[in-house]
Design a protein around this motif. Structure first.
Motif, PDB file in Angstrom:
ATOM      1  N   GLU A 185       0.924  -1.232  -0.035  1.00 45.69           N
ATOM      2  CA  GLU A 185       0.080  -0.036   0.166  1.00 45.69           C
ATOM      3  C   GLU A 185       0.865   1.238  -0.049  1.00 45.69           C
ATOM      4  O   GLU A 185       0.351   2.262  -0.378  1.00 45.69           O
ATOM      5  CB  GLU A 185      -0.789   0.165   1.019  1.00 45.69           C
ATOM      6  N   THR A 217      -9.271   5.053  -4.582  1.00 44.29           N
ATOM      7  CA  THR A 217     -10.217   4.686  -3.564  1.00 44.29           C
ATOM      8  C   THR A 217      -9.457   4.646  -1.972  1.00 44.29           C
ATOM      9  O   THR A 217     -10.140   4.349  -1.052  1.00 44.29           O
ATOM     10  CB  THR A 217     -10.566   3.188  -3.704  1.00 44.29           C
ATOM     11  N   TYR A 218      -7.846   4.524  -2.110  1.00 43.04           N
ATOM     12  CA  TYR A 218      -7.405   4.460  -0.819  1.00 43.04           C
ATOM     13  C   TYR A 218      -7.842   5.850  -0.052  1.00 43.04           C
ATOM     14  O   TYR A 218      -7.842   5.621   1.384  1.00 43.04           O
ATOM     15  CB  TYR A 218      -6.030   4.657  -0.908  1.00 43.04           C
ATOM     16  N   HIS A 241     -10.658   7.423  -0.256  1.00 42.76           N
ATOM     17  CA  HIS A 241     -12.043   7.316   0.174  1.00 42.76           C
ATOM     18  C   HIS A 241     -12.215   6.418   1.386  1.00 42.76           C
ATOM     19  O   HIS A 241     -12.915   6.575   2.514  1.00 42.76           O
ATOM     20  CB  HIS A 241     -12.869   6.833  -0.749  1.00 42.76           C
ATOM     21  N   ARG A 242     -11.278   5.168   1.516  1.00 44.16           N
ATOM     22  CA  ARG A 242     -11.163   4.274   2.374  1.00 44.16           C
ATOM     23  C   ARG A 242     -10.930   5.043   3.809  1.00 44.16           C
ATOM     24  O   ARG A 242     -11.463   4.644   4.918  1.00 44.16           O
ATOM     25  CB  ARG A 242     -10.419   3.076   2.189  1.00 44.16           C
ATOM     26  N   ILE A 243      -9.627   5.725   3.819  1.00 45.95           N
ATOM     27  CA  ILE A 243      -9.424   6.410   4.915  1.00 45.95           C
ATOM     28  C   ILE A 243     -10.374   7.399   5.705  1.00 45.95           C
ATOM     29  O   ILE A 243     -10.536   7.656   6.570  1.00 45.95           O
ATOM     30  CB  ILE A 243      -8.073   7.106   5.099  1.00 45.95           C
ATOM     31  N   ALA A 301     -13.581   6.932   5.204  1.00 48.19           N
ATOM     32  CA  ALA A 301     -14.492   6.308   6.048  1.00 48.19           C
ATOM     33  C   ALA A 301     -14.090   5.553   7.207  1.00 48.19           C
ATOM     34  O   ALA A 301     -14.678   4.554   7.890  1.00 48.19           O
ATOM     35  CB  ALA A 301     -14.955   4.911   5.012  1.00 48.19           C
ATOM     36  N   GLY A 302     -12.928   5.848   7.919  1.00 53.28           N
ATOM     37  CA  GLY A 302     -12.368   5.247   9.114  1.00 53.28           C
ATOM     38  C   GLY A 302     -11.621   3.703   8.798  1.00 53.28           C
ATOM     39  O   GLY A 302     -11.293   3.361   9.863  1.00 53.28           O
ATOM     40  N   LYS A 303     -11.308   3.232   7.412  1.00 50.68           N
ATOM     41  CA  LYS A 303     -10.759   1.961   7.193  1.00 50.68           C
ATOM     42  C   LYS A 303      -9.223   2.392   7.076  1.00 50.68           C
ATOM     43  O   LYS A 303      -8.798   3.122   6.257  1.00 50.68           O
ATOM     44  CB  LYS A 303     -11.316   1.607   6.042  1.00 50.68           C
ATOM     45  N   PHE A 304      -8.653   1.486   7.492  1.00 49.79           N
ATOM     46  CA  PHE A 304      -7.199   1.503   7.682  1.00 49.79           C
ATOM     47  C   PHE A 304      -6.659   1.270   6.130  1.00 49.79           C
ATOM     48  O   PHE A 304      -6.989   0.467   5.656  1.00 49.79           O
ATOM     49  CB  PHE A 304      -6.413   0.543   8.532  1.00 49.79           C
ATOM     50  N   VAL A 305      -5.578   2.285   5.587  1.00 52.28           N
ATOM     51  CA  VAL A 305      -4.817   2.012   4.775  1.00 52.28           C
ATOM     52  C   VAL A 305      -3.482   2.708   5.290  1.00 52.28           C
ATOM     53  O   VAL A 305      -3.396   3.595   5.965  1.00 52.28           O
ATOM     54  CB  VAL A 305      -5.229   2.860   3.471  1.00 52.28           C
TER      55      VAL A 305
END
Length: 634
Positions: free
Chosen positions: A82, A136-137, A139-141, A143-147
């Motif tokens: 990543e 999308t990386y 957009h993921r962070i 949303a609080g999702k780990f990248v």
């Protein structure tokens, strides 16, 4: 905003031939060995400009001469990692700075080609987004999702592009930056202040600094808006409140944010940002203390204030070392306070030079100081750690710290052999710093022609009988016409007596102050051929470990010594009298002296000490405890 000292234009300072320049050239050779295709591959993949056919070739007509996967970049640059894409920013930054110093057309052509290919990738992505990973990386962070650190990776790319514009004159790179900024301006526009604070609590990299850099060039209100949005309010406000918000936190998360605050102050003049920087230095350095190398971090985390005895683990991180050096340089510029130059010097010899393998040029991610430490070296193409990137930058940019200009003169801030070529007061000025071959620091000891002459000719000045207890530098002034200005000389923290400064061989300068960690001012009407001889006395010293005064490290001038032992050892004697503990060893090698070479006294199974920067694969320790001579076991 106005600073006490100013950096001189890039290219005005040149390293002189010698061991330090050899490190610079070693880094340059490695930089040029990395292929364009490998540096760009992940960007091509993301932009849809390349695909692998499986037979060692490519299915895309847009690229050519791609090697098979066995020759690709792996580790943190792997297509499955990543963090992929970070190294190209470091590479561009280093290439730009090397070009500014050398005017080497090959490195300029290679760097310009890479910028042009990045522009092609950006166009294929729609004209704004550019990264080695998908949108999308982000957009993921959100949303609080780990990248794994997408802001960090894009910051490196933006940093490299900015340096290509500022240091190498590539206008296309600023256009690419502006396109990326447009994407981030729209993306961050959807978040409230609270949402941005939550996002930045996850990860921010050095984005604040690159937005400030960009705004400083464009004055675009969108770029100022990005500065406001990437203000790390929660962290900055805690610093301003005097809180210790660093202990046990990831060290190289905060330092780039503070470098961003520093740059924002410089381009906006808003005092809050300068106050944040000064509060951070108090928290990270003044109140925390540091081990002998200058590090307040271990294993990537800040150690507790003045309590580091339980933290002698894997050691300091190179990224932290490099970024703290950058911050020290900023504060030296702002204030003219020599202590920041001292800190930079300590971390240069015992960080930058000590993290790099002197033969291969490769990086050691960590640098330990505890018993049984050992450097672990990265490879040319299989690792690409974050520290791999800062290695490229650190060894490309020694020169801005050596000379700086102030209102009434020139300051010599680092004692590194080099030349300044500058036009001042309608006169061409050259200042050359030479290190006396018989009285100098020789990292990467190498063949010395002057030393060879000294041992063959009978009419040369006598060589000292034993290793000298001072370093000697000659400063030669060249001018078109006489000119009056100040020559300000940094007297390092490690001097052990009164320096001797002579101009044209005359009686020693009678100046005040002549104290460690200060600048001494030499003002006169300079003429062509004037020579200033500076003698800096030094001695073997010990430094206690913060939190445990019974443990100590040895320093010879600015050089941290490493004992070549794989286990914890107790020395015999008093640390206040280090000559009781160590004696000179292998002090001379043919035509040069070996600073920092010692061996133990009074103990069984004695061992040797060498400079930490000379350690390659040996196991070693920097900190030791002791017992008094009377307690010695027979």
């Amino acid at each position: 905003m106005e600073s006490r000292l100013k950096e001189l234009p890039l290219g005005k300072i040149k390293l002189s031939d010698g061991p330090i320049k050899s490190r610079f050239e070693l880094n340059k050779s490695y930089l040029m060995s990395l292929t364009n295709d490998n540096l760009l591959r992940n960007f091509y993949l993301e932009a849809g400009l390349w695909s692998y056919s499986g037979n060692g070739g490519t299915t895309s007509a847009t690229t050519s001469n791609m090697d098979g996967p066995d020759h690709w970049h792996w580790g943190w640059e792997s297509p499955t990692c990543e963090l992929r894409g970070h190294i190209i920013g470091h590479w561009l930054s280093a290439a730009a700075k090397i070009y500014a110093q050398t005017q080497d057309p090959l490195i300029k052509g290679k760097a310009d080609y890479i910028v042009n290919e990045l522009a092609r990738c950006q166009e294929s992505n729609g004209g704004e987004w550019l990264a080695a990973f998908p949108q999308t990386y982000m957009h993921r962070i959100a949303a609080g999702k780990f990248v794994w650190a997408p802001h960090y990776t894009i910051h490196k790319l933006l940093m490299g592009l900015y340096d290509m514009y500022a240091a190498a004159g590539n206008a296309q790179s600023l256009k690419i930056m502006s396109g990326i900024a447009d994407w981030f301006y729209r993306w961050t526009g959807q978040f409230s202040v609270e949402q941005m604070d939550e996002l930045l609590d996850l990860e921010t990299g050095g984005m604040l600094e690159v937005w400030a850099d960009l705004y400083g060039k464009t004055s675009d209100e969108k770029h100022l808006a990005l500065i406001r949005r990437y203000d790390r309010r929660r962290f900055f406000d805690a610093l301003l409140a005097g809180e210790d918000c660093l202990t046990n936190k990831h060290a190289n998360t905060q330092i780039p944010e503070i470098l961003g605050a520093a740059r924002v102050w410089e381009v906006t003049g808003e005092e809050r940002y300068r106050n944040v920087v000064e509060a951070f230095w108090r928290c990270a350095v003044t109140e925390r203390g540091y081990v002998a190398t200058g590090a307040g971090d271990n294993g990537e985390l800040w150690m507790p204030n003045m309590d580091m005895a339980a933290r002698l683990g894997v050691g300091q991180e190179h990224c932290c070392n490099y970024n703290m050096m950058r911050l020290a340089h900023v504060l030296l510029r702002w204030t003219g306070d020599a202590s920041y130059g001292d800190y930079w010097e300590r971390r240069f010899y015992n960080g930058v030079l000590s993290h790099q393998h002197g033969a291969t040029g490769m990086i050691s991610y960590f640098l330990g100081v505890g018993p049984g430490s050992q450097k672990t070296w990265g490879s040319a193409t299989q690792h690409f750690w974050c520290c791999h990137g800062t290695l490229l930058q650190a060894n490309a940019s020694y020169e801005p710290q050596i000379f700086m200009e102030e209102k009434d003169g020139i300051s010599i801030c680092q004692w590194i052999p080099s030349e300044l070529h500058h036009r001042r007061a309608d006169s061409n000025l050259t200042i050359r710093i030479e290190q006396d071959g018989q009285y100098g620091i020789y990292p990467l000891n190498n063949w010395s022609v002057s030393g060879m002459t000294a041992i063959t000719k009978v009419d040369m000045p006598p060589i000292p009988v034993h290793r000298p207890d001072h370093f000697v530098y000659n400063i030669t002034i060249s001018l078109d016409s006489p000119s009056t200005f100040d020559l300000n000389l940094r007297l390092p923290w490690w001097i052990s007596g009164t320096p001797i400064i002579r101009v044209n061989g005359e009686n020693p300068l009678d100046a005040a102050p002549m104290e460690p960690s200060s600048f001494v001012q030499v003002r006169r009407a300079w003429k062509d051929g004037d020579v200033v001889k500076v003698e800096l006395p030094k001695t073997l010293k010990t430094e206690p470990l913060p939190g445990n005064s019974g443990m100590f490290a040895f320093m010879d001038g600015p050089i941290v010594l490493a004992g070549l032992t794989h286990e914890e050892r107790i020395l015999v004697g008093e640390p206040s009298q280090p000559e009781e503990l160590l004696q000179p060893d292998r002090e001379r090698n043919h035509s040069w002296w070996n600073p920092g070479y010692y061996r133990t006294k009074r103990i069984d199974r004695g061992f040797r000490f060498i400079p930490l920067y000379e350690v390659k694969d040996e196991m070693y320790s920097v900190y030791f405890s002791h017992k008094s001579v009377g307690d010695r076991m027979e």
